[in-house]
Write a protein that holds these residues in place. Structure first.
Motif, PDB file in Angstrom:
ATOM      1  N   ALA A  87       0.822  -1.219   0.000  1.00 43.45           N
ATOM      2  CA  ALA A  87       0.000   0.000   0.000  1.00 43.45           C
ATOM      3  C   ALA A  87       0.857   1.270   0.000  1.00 43.45           C
ATOM      4  O   ALA A  87       0.329   2.374  -0.070  1.00 43.45           O
ATOM      5  N   ASP A  88       2.182   1.099   0.058  1.00 39.60           N
ATOM      6  CA  ASP A  88       3.094   2.240   0.079  1.00 39.60           C
ATOM      7  C   ASP A  88       3.925   2.265  -1.207  1.00 39.60           C
ATOM      8  O   ASP A  88       4.830   1.447  -1.380  1.00 39.60           O
ATOM      9  N   PRO A  89       3.623   3.185  -2.128  1.00 40.40           N
ATOM     10  CA  PRO A  89       4.323   3.207  -3.416  1.00 40.40           C
ATOM     11  C   PRO A  89       5.844   3.320  -3.275  1.00 40.40           C
ATOM     12  O   PRO A  89       6.586   2.752  -4.068  1.00 40.40           O
ATOM     13  N   GLY A  90       6.313   4.017  -2.233  1.00 36.91           N
ATOM     14  CA  GLY A  90       7.752   4.144  -2.004  1.00 36.91           C
ATOM     15  C   GLY A  90       8.397   2.805  -1.698  1.00 36.91           C
ATOM     16  O   GLY A  90       9.489   2.487  -2.196  1.00 36.91           O
ATOM     17  N   SER A  91       7.718   1.994  -0.888  1.00 39.43           N
ATOM     18  CA  SER A  91       8.214   0.662  -0.531  1.00 39.43           C
ATOM     19  C   SER A  91       8.247  -0.247  -1.761  1.00 39.43           C
ATOM     20  O   SER A  91       9.189  -1.023  -1.958  1.00 39.43           O
ATOM     21  N   VAL A  92       7.215  -0.153  -2.592  1.00 37.08           N
ATOM     22  CA  VAL A  92       7.142  -0.965  -3.812  1.00 37.08           C
ATOM     23  C   VAL A  92       8.284  -0.595  -4.768  1.00 37.08           C
ATOM     24  O   VAL A  92       8.964  -1.458  -5.321  1.00 37.08           O
ATOM     25  N   ARG A 119      -7.861   4.362   4.483  1.00 40.36           N
ATOM     26  CA  ARG A 119      -7.280   5.058   3.328  1.00 40.36           C
ATOM     27  C   ARG A 119      -5.761   5.198   3.481  1.00 40.36           C
ATOM     28  O   ARG A 119      -5.260   5.356   4.586  1.00 40.36           O
ATOM     29  N   THR A 120      -5.063   5.162   2.356  1.00 41.07           N
ATOM     30  CA  THR A 120      -3.621   5.397   2.373  1.00 41.07           C
ATOM     31  C   THR A 120      -3.395   6.907   2.465  1.00 41.07           C
ATOM     32  O   THR A 120      -4.332   7.692   2.264  1.00 41.07           O
ATOM     33  N   PRO A 121      -2.162   7.350   2.741  1.00 38.48           N
ATOM     34  CA  PRO A 121      -1.889   8.794   2.779  1.00 38.48           C
ATOM     35  C   PRO A 121      -2.270   9.503   1.472  1.00 38.48           C
ATOM     36  O   PRO A 121      -2.592  10.688   1.474  1.00 38.48           O
ATOM     37  N   GLU A 122      -2.274   8.751   0.350  1.00 36.89           N
ATOM     38  CA  GLU A 122      -2.672   9.336  -0.937  1.00 36.89           C
ATOM     39  C   GLU A 122      -4.188   9.503  -1.056  1.00 36.89           C
ATOM     40  O   GLU A 122      -4.679  10.099  -2.024  1.00 36.89           O
ATOM     41  N   GLY A 123      -4.922   8.913  -0.088  1.00 37.85           N
ATOM     42  CA  GLY A 123      -6.385   8.962  -0.148  1.00 37.85           C
ATOM     43  C   GLY A 123      -6.992   7.777  -0.880  1.00 37.85           C
ATOM     44  O   GLY A 123      -8.192   7.720  -1.104  1.00 37.85           O
ATOM     45  N   TRP A 124      -6.153   6.805  -1.235  1.00 39.28           N
ATOM     46  CA  TRP A 124      -6.657   5.613  -1.932  1.00 39.28           C
ATOM     47  C   TRP A 124      -7.332   4.671  -0.949  1.00 39.28           C
ATOM     48  O   TRP A 124      -6.889   4.523   0.189  1.00 39.28           O
ATOM     49  N   GLU A 125      -8.391   4.017  -1.413  1.00 39.25           N
ATOM     50  CA  GLU A 125      -9.038   2.980  -0.605  1.00 39.25           C
ATOM     51  C   GLU A 125      -8.025   1.841  -0.452  1.00 39.25           C
ATOM     52  O   GLU A 125      -7.406   1.409  -1.410  1.00 39.25           O
ATOM     53  N   HIS A 126      -7.843   1.357   0.779  1.00 42.41           N
ATOM     54  CA  HIS A 126      -6.713   0.489   1.113  1.00 42.41           C
ATOM     55  C   HIS A 126      -6.713  -0.864   0.403  1.00 42.41           C
ATOM     56  O   HIS A 126      -5.657  -1.385   0.047  1.00 42.41           O
ATOM     57  N   PHE A 128      -7.973  -1.569  -2.589  1.00 42.49           N
ATOM     58  CA  PHE A 128      -7.592  -1.317  -3.980  1.00 42.49           C
ATOM     59  C   PHE A 128      -6.101  -0.977  -4.066  1.00 42.49           C
ATOM     60  O   PHE A 128      -5.389  -1.437  -4.953  1.00 42.49           O
ATOM     61  N   ALA A 129      -5.639  -0.202  -3.091  1.00 45.20           N
ATOM     62  CA  ALA A 129      -4.223   0.202  -3.054  1.00 45.20           C
ATOM     63  C   ALA A 129      -3.308  -1.007  -2.883  1.00 45.20           C
ATOM     64  O   ALA A 129      -2.273  -1.116  -3.543  1.00 45.20           O
ATOM     65  N   THR A 130      -3.694  -1.918  -1.993  1.00 48.50           N
ATOM     66  CA  THR A 130      -2.859  -3.093  -1.710  1.00 48.50           C
ATOM     67  C   THR A 130      -2.988  -4.147  -2.806  1.00 48.50           C
ATOM     68  O   THR A 130      -1.999  -4.581  -3.396  1.00 48.50           O
ATOM     69  N   ASN A 131      -4.235  -4.569  -3.043  1.00 53.91           N
ATOM     70  CA  ASN A 131      -4.474  -5.717  -3.921  1.00 53.91           C
ATOM     71  C   ASN A 131      -4.168  -5.418  -5.382  1.00 53.91           C
ATOM     72  O   ASN A 131      -3.652  -6.274  -6.098  1.00 53.91           O
ATOM     73  N   HIS A 132      -4.490  -4.206  -5.825  1.00 54.20           N
ATOM     74  CA  HIS A 132      -4.227  -3.870  -7.224  1.00 54.20           C
ATOM     75  C   HIS A 132      -3.048  -2.926  -7.430  1.00 54.20           C
ATOM     76  O   HIS A 132      -2.059  -3.277  -8.080  1.00 54.20           O
ATOM     77  N   LEU A 133      -3.125  -1.716  -6.896  1.00 54.01           N
ATOM     78  CA  LEU A 133      -2.106  -0.707  -7.228  1.00 54.01           C
ATOM     79  C   LEU A 133      -0.693  -1.123  -6.805  1.00 54.01           C
ATOM     80  O   LEU A 133       0.273  -0.899  -7.532  1.00 54.01           O
ATOM     81  N   GLY A 134      -0.579  -1.757  -5.637  1.00 53.07           N
ATOM     82  CA  GLY A 134       0.726  -2.213  -5.172  1.00 53.07           C
ATOM     83  C   GLY A 134       1.334  -3.233  -6.116  1.00 53.07           C
ATOM     84  O   GLY A 134       2.503  -3.133  -6.501  1.00 53.07           O
ATOM     85  N   HIS A 135       0.509  -4.211  -6.502  1.00 52.75           N
ATOM     86  CA  HIS A 135       0.998  -5.247  -7.408  1.00 52.75           C
ATOM     87  C   HIS A 135       1.246  -4.695  -8.813  1.00 52.75           C
ATOM     88  O   HIS A 135       2.186  -5.110  -9.492  1.00 52.75           O
ATOM     89  N   PHE A 136       0.418  -3.764  -9.227  1.00 57.84           N
ATOM     90  CA  PHE A 136       0.619  -3.118 -10.532  1.00 57.84           C
ATOM     91  C   PHE A 136       1.977  -2.396 -10.545  1.00 57.84           C
ATOM     92  O   PHE A 136       2.780  -2.570 -11.468  1.00 57.84           O
ATOM     93  N   SER A 188     -11.314  -4.718  -6.295  1.00 58.34           N
ATOM     94  CA  SER A 188      -9.857  -4.902  -6.351  1.00 58.34           C
ATOM     95  C   SER A 188      -9.498  -6.232  -7.012  1.00 58.34           C
ATOM     96  O   SER A 188      -8.480  -6.347  -7.698  1.00 58.34           O
ATOM     97  N   LYS A 189     -10.345  -7.233  -6.835  1.00 58.70           N
ATOM     98  CA  LYS A 189     -10.089  -8.553  -7.420  1.00 58.70           C
ATOM     99  C   LYS A 189     -10.417  -8.573  -8.917  1.00 58.70           C
ATOM    100  O   LYS A 189      -9.778  -9.285  -9.688  1.00 58.70           O
TER     101      LYS A 189
END
Length: 304
Positions: A87-92, A119-126, A128-136, A188-189
């Motif tokens: 969920a943290d783009p910097g970590s990814v 919500r993440t600091p970016e305001g993303w729903e967590h 979606f942020a973890t399951n999709h955006l992080g992996h993307f 997210s799935k």
């Protein structure tokens, strides 16, 4: 419709059944969420076949314990642990930046399910942020390593819960609609499947295949946010063991039976049929929609 891919494996097959006779010597794999649930058994199967496996995990202490168990049970000492917070783009980005050399197998396995609104600091729903955006972001960051492998496989762990919701492009992060944990999880799935559909198209020329799957119903820590009464209602499901739950991931990650197969959705070790709305299985037509897949990719690129 392309012809449906089927295998001799079934609902009851285990990761060990699927990996039997497969040699992954010299191949390198990353499994997100490799320290719990089906992630452990996916990593174990790949290690059994001789692959070098990196567990990309949030809790590195748990990761080290699991890595030690896998080394002990397989005799393969090329099992490593690296930190990632999806969920943290910097970590990814940091994980991708420290990866060196080719990557043959990426299993996007980690996930959170049906949690309260977060919500993440970016305001993303967590979810979606973890399951999709992080992996993307991870797959994008590792694209060069995957391309360098020559014949890489990306495996996107989805869920039959994708049948609960398409991606709501007008309000992905529940800013204007009431939050529903299951709709958020389902969305997210669906995104996990759409990612595989678009990656299959965009990365074909790099020799990269991408597929999505439903592992089956497995009792793991994933259900920690689910109401116990609701879980009771799920008893009509045929629950799988974690070894059975990991089998379809392993099939797509390593089996010669799925070599060259790309942009598809599997369940119970076979390509799924289209969902008819009658039962909670198969794949939703919207999850394979090429226009949605392109739209989601472009949006995700802007976000990460």
């Amino acid at each position: 419709m392309m012809s449906r891919i089927t295998t001799p494996f079934t609902h009851d097959s285990t990761a060990a059944d699927v990996i039997a006779g497969v040699d992954l010597t010299g191949r390198r794999a990353v499994v997100t969420g490799g320290a719990s649930g089906i992630g452990v058994e996916t990593a174990r199967a790949l290690a059994t076949a001789g692959a070098e496996v990196t567990l990309a995990v949030r809790n590195t202490a748990a990761g080290e314990r699991v890595a030690a168990q896998i080394i002990e049970s397989t005799g393969n000492n090329h099992v490593f642990v690296a930190p990632i917070e999806l969920a943290d783009p910097g970590s990814v980005r940091a994980f991708a930046a420290t990866w060196d050399g080719p990557l043959h197998i990426l299993v996007n396995n980690a996930g959170v399910m049906a949690e309260p609104l977060n919500r993440t600091p970016e305001g993303w729903e967590h979810q979606f942020a973890t399951n999709h955006l992080g992996h993307f972001g991870l797959a994008l960051g590792l694209h060069g390593a995957l391309a360098a492998a020559g014949e890489a496989r990306v495996v996107s762990v989805s869920s039959s819960a994708h049948l609960r919701s398409d991606v709501h492009f007008d309000d992905i992060h529940f800013e204007n609609r009431p939050y529903d944990p299951w709709a958020a999880y389902g969305q997210s799935k669906t995104a996990n499947v759409l990612f595989a559909v678009e990656a299959a198209k965009r990365w074909a020329s790099d020799g990269i295949v991408a597929n999505a799957l439903m592992p089956g119903g497995i009792r793991t820590a994933l259900q920690r946010h689910v109401d116990p009464e609701m879980l009771k209602g799920w008893d009509r499901f045929q629950w799988k063991t974690t070894e059975q739950g990991a089998s379809t991931s392993v099939l797509l990650a390593a089996s010669p039976l799925t070599q060259g197969v790309t942009g598809r959705y599997f369940e119970d070790n076979n390509e799924a049929v289209l969902n008819t709305g009658e039962e909670f299985s198969g794949v939703a037509k919207y999850a394979l929609d090429p226009e949605s897949a392109t739209r989601l990719w472009e949006l995700s690129e802007k976000l990460v």
